[in-house]
Motif scaffolding. Sequence first.
Motif, PDB file in Angstrom:
ATOM      1  N   SER A 189      24.066  19.654  33.891  1.00  0.00           N
ATOM      2  CA  SER A 189      22.728  19.136  34.178  1.00  0.00           C
ATOM      3  C   SER A 189      22.647  17.618  34.063  1.00  0.00           C
ATOM      4  N   ALA A 190      23.745  16.958  33.724  1.00  0.00           N
ATOM      5  CA  ALA A 190      23.719  15.512  33.512  1.00  0.00           C
ATOM      6  C   ALA A 190      23.498  14.777  34.834  1.00  0.00           C
TER       7      ALA A 190
ATOM      8  N   THR B 180      27.332   5.578  35.827  1.00  0.00           N
ATOM      9  CA  THR B 180      27.157   5.967  37.224  1.00  0.00           C
ATOM     10  C   THR B 180      26.328   7.246  37.296  1.00  0.00           C
ATOM     11  N   HIS B 181      25.783   7.516  38.462  1.00  0.00           N
ATOM     12  CA  HIS B 181      24.932   8.673  38.677  1.00  0.00           C
ATOM     13  C   HIS B 181      25.736   9.841  39.245  1.00  0.00           C
ATOM     14  N   ALA B 182      25.209  11.019  39.070  1.00  0.00           N
ATOM     15  CA  ALA B 182      25.861  12.253  39.519  1.00  0.00           C
ATOM     16  C   ALA B 182      25.736  12.414  41.027  1.00  0.00           C
ATOM     17  N   ASN B 183      26.514  13.388  41.525  1.00  0.00           N
ATOM     18  CA  ASN B 183      26.453  13.851  42.908  1.00  0.00           C
ATOM     19  C   ASN B 183      26.805  12.749  43.915  1.00  0.00           C
ATOM     20  N   GLN B 184      27.916  12.071  43.649  1.00  0.00           N
ATOM     21  CA  GLN B 184      28.392  11.055  44.568  1.00  0.00           C
ATOM     22  C   GLN B 184      29.901  10.873  44.410  1.00  0.00           C
TER      23      GLN B 184
ATOM     24  N   ASN C 161      30.647  23.710  38.595  1.00  0.00           N
ATOM     25  CA  ASN C 161      30.027  22.435  38.224  1.00  0.00           C
ATOM     26  C   ASN C 161      29.078  22.547  37.032  1.00  0.00           C
ATOM     27  N   ASP C 162      29.404  23.421  36.085  1.00  0.00           N
ATOM     28  CA  ASP C 162      28.538  23.562  34.917  1.00  0.00           C
ATOM     29  C   ASP C 162      29.004  22.709  33.734  1.00  0.00           C
ATOM     30  N   GLY C 163      30.041  21.895  33.956  1.00  0.00           N
ATOM     31  CA  GLY C 163      30.539  21.033  32.902  1.00  0.00           C
ATOM     32  C   GLY C 163      31.614  21.655  32.048  1.00  0.00           C
ATOM     33  N   ARG C 164      32.084  22.854  32.425  1.00  0.00           N
ATOM     34  CA  ARG C 164      33.162  23.526  31.689  1.00  0.00           C
ATOM     35  C   ARG C 164      34.279  23.877  32.666  1.00  0.00           C
TER      36      ARG C 164
ATOM     37  N   SER D  44      24.585  25.093  42.153  1.00  0.00           N
ATOM     38  CA  SER D  44      25.621  24.770  41.187  1.00  0.00           C
ATOM     39  C   SER D  44      25.165  23.524  40.447  1.00  0.00           C
ATOM     40  N   GLY D  45      25.932  23.135  39.443  1.00  0.00           N
ATOM     41  CA  GLY D  45      25.560  21.973  38.657  1.00  0.00           C
ATOM     42  C   GLY D  45      25.868  20.672  39.367  1.00  0.00           C
ATOM     43  N   ASN D  46      25.583  19.586  38.678  1.00  0.00           N
ATOM     44  CA  ASN D  46      25.881  18.265  39.212  1.00  0.00           C
ATOM     45  C   ASN D  46      27.378  17.994  39.156  1.00  0.00           C
ATOM     46  N   TRP D  47      27.816  16.957  39.849  1.00  0.00           N
ATOM     47  CA  TRP D  47      29.243  16.686  39.977  1.00  0.00           C
ATOM     48  C   TRP D  47      29.472  15.196  40.214  1.00  0.00           C
ATOM     49  N   LEU D  48      30.707  14.797  40.070  1.00  0.00           N
ATOM     50  CA  LEU D  48      31.154  13.458  40.421  1.00  0.00           C
ATOM     51  C   LEU D  48      32.579  13.571  40.910  1.00  0.00           C
TER      52      LEU D  48
END
Length: 519
Positions: free
Chosen positions: A479-480, A500-504, A338-341, A424-428
């Motif tokens: 980190s978004a 929209t917001h992350a982690n959902q 979940n680091d965006g890569r 870990s990083g944020n996610w969607l």
Amino acid sequence: MRVRIAALLVLANPAVAEPLVPQFTEETASAGIDTIYQGDWEYMVGGGVAAFDCSGNGFPDLFVAGGEATSSLYLNRSAQGGPLVFERSDALALEGVIGAYPLDIDSDGIIDLVILRQGANKLMRGLGGCQFEDASNLWGFDGGDAWSTAFAAIWEDGQDWPTLAIGNYIDRAADGFPWGSCTDNWLHRPAGAGFAPPIALTPSYCALSMLFTDWNRSGQPALRVSNDREYYRGGQEQMWHLDPDQPPRLYTEDEGWQRLRIWGMGIAAADLTGDSYPEYVLTSMADNKLQRLKAPGSGVPDYADIAFAAGATAHRPYTGGDIRPSTAWHAQLADVNNDGRLDLFIAKGNLAEMPDFAQDDPNNLLLQTEDGVFIEAGLEAGVASMAIGRGAQLVDLNLNGQLDLVVVNRWTPAEIWRQTSPDSGNWLQLRIEQEGANRNAIGAVVQILRDEILEWHDVVSGGGHASGALGWVHFGLGSADEIALRVIWPDGTKGAWHTTHANQFVVLHRGREIESWSP
């Protein structure tokens, strides 16, 4: 707007920070997974898994091929964020299964299953509640009597039913078997409420993976086919034009297509460089390929292999002491930490006991760094199994935003790992829907804008090795905390941007506002 272009044509920069290594815990026994992909030479390839929600609760269930033994449907009984727990169902106990792909074929809102077999393939219609019926005859589908090993699907323009591509391996009854005995692949185009007789894709060269892909962003997908050079004569990798209402035809060298011969086993595609065009991972024996268009935007299908510069050859084992060449099967690009890569998972395993290739051949988990170069993390992550791997899926099985892993093995039980990373990083996770045909919008593109980076993510059915998934589409966000997204629908219509917001978990139904969802 800044578009990230990964530096894939240079060696790794030692100053770049190493990515966060995800942690996995193997839970095969406690999860209740015990299916073994059995069989001798007729099942030396294949061995797939399908991940999809057949119960309607949002949690992915699993269908695991058994080969000569019985296949198994496992109902997901996991709690959100908790250990993985599955209950076996007898709903899809079939023999001769090579692999499977979920797809809402009749667009009734209930997921169906395309089952590849040694013998007649089957279209299993979902009835709800994880019950199925064989709808092959009802839908006019000719399952044939081949050794089917690859699949892809797309809805062509104006069609209410999908076009199904099925790849076949060697002809068991051919003269001179197995050398030069590759069987024709099939294109099943729609006719009425079902399918017309299949069109033979001649020549065919022992396909082990297929993918419909909009390689040049023209809006008109082509069919890529990866072939096993072990048994064909005069063959190569292939890509087919799929012009509306026209017979399929091969891309040729006159159009820029370059001859490539590998032991093609799996395909994965994604935009890794930020230029909107997909790159392609092609697994093989020994080194694997990572292809990038030489001249994006030119309309010329001429690809450069950048696997070495990107650290993605994965050509031999990285642990265990066996240094002979590897044998690679399922490939999947997904953001595991979940680091965006996007990262790259490859399932590995000797064909059987081929002496020139590694016997102890661990699965690869290649993490992408900031400069676009991949580094191996399979051992540290805990997924370096020495079983004889085949198909696989990275999928969030307990709906906590972290991808878990299931791998089907030959002659030993399938394995399942829960990701237990403390950080870990944020996610969607996104589910897209539309009314009418093609309910899950296969062929759409999801665009995500975060931190001034514009990403292109294709929604596909196919690829991998005998394994597919349908349901939540997972995005790592780094980190978004907030992103914008929109869907370019399969007919080319550009939807509105949504914030929209992350982690959902969110659901985007065409023409509506985005909605949050929870189990």
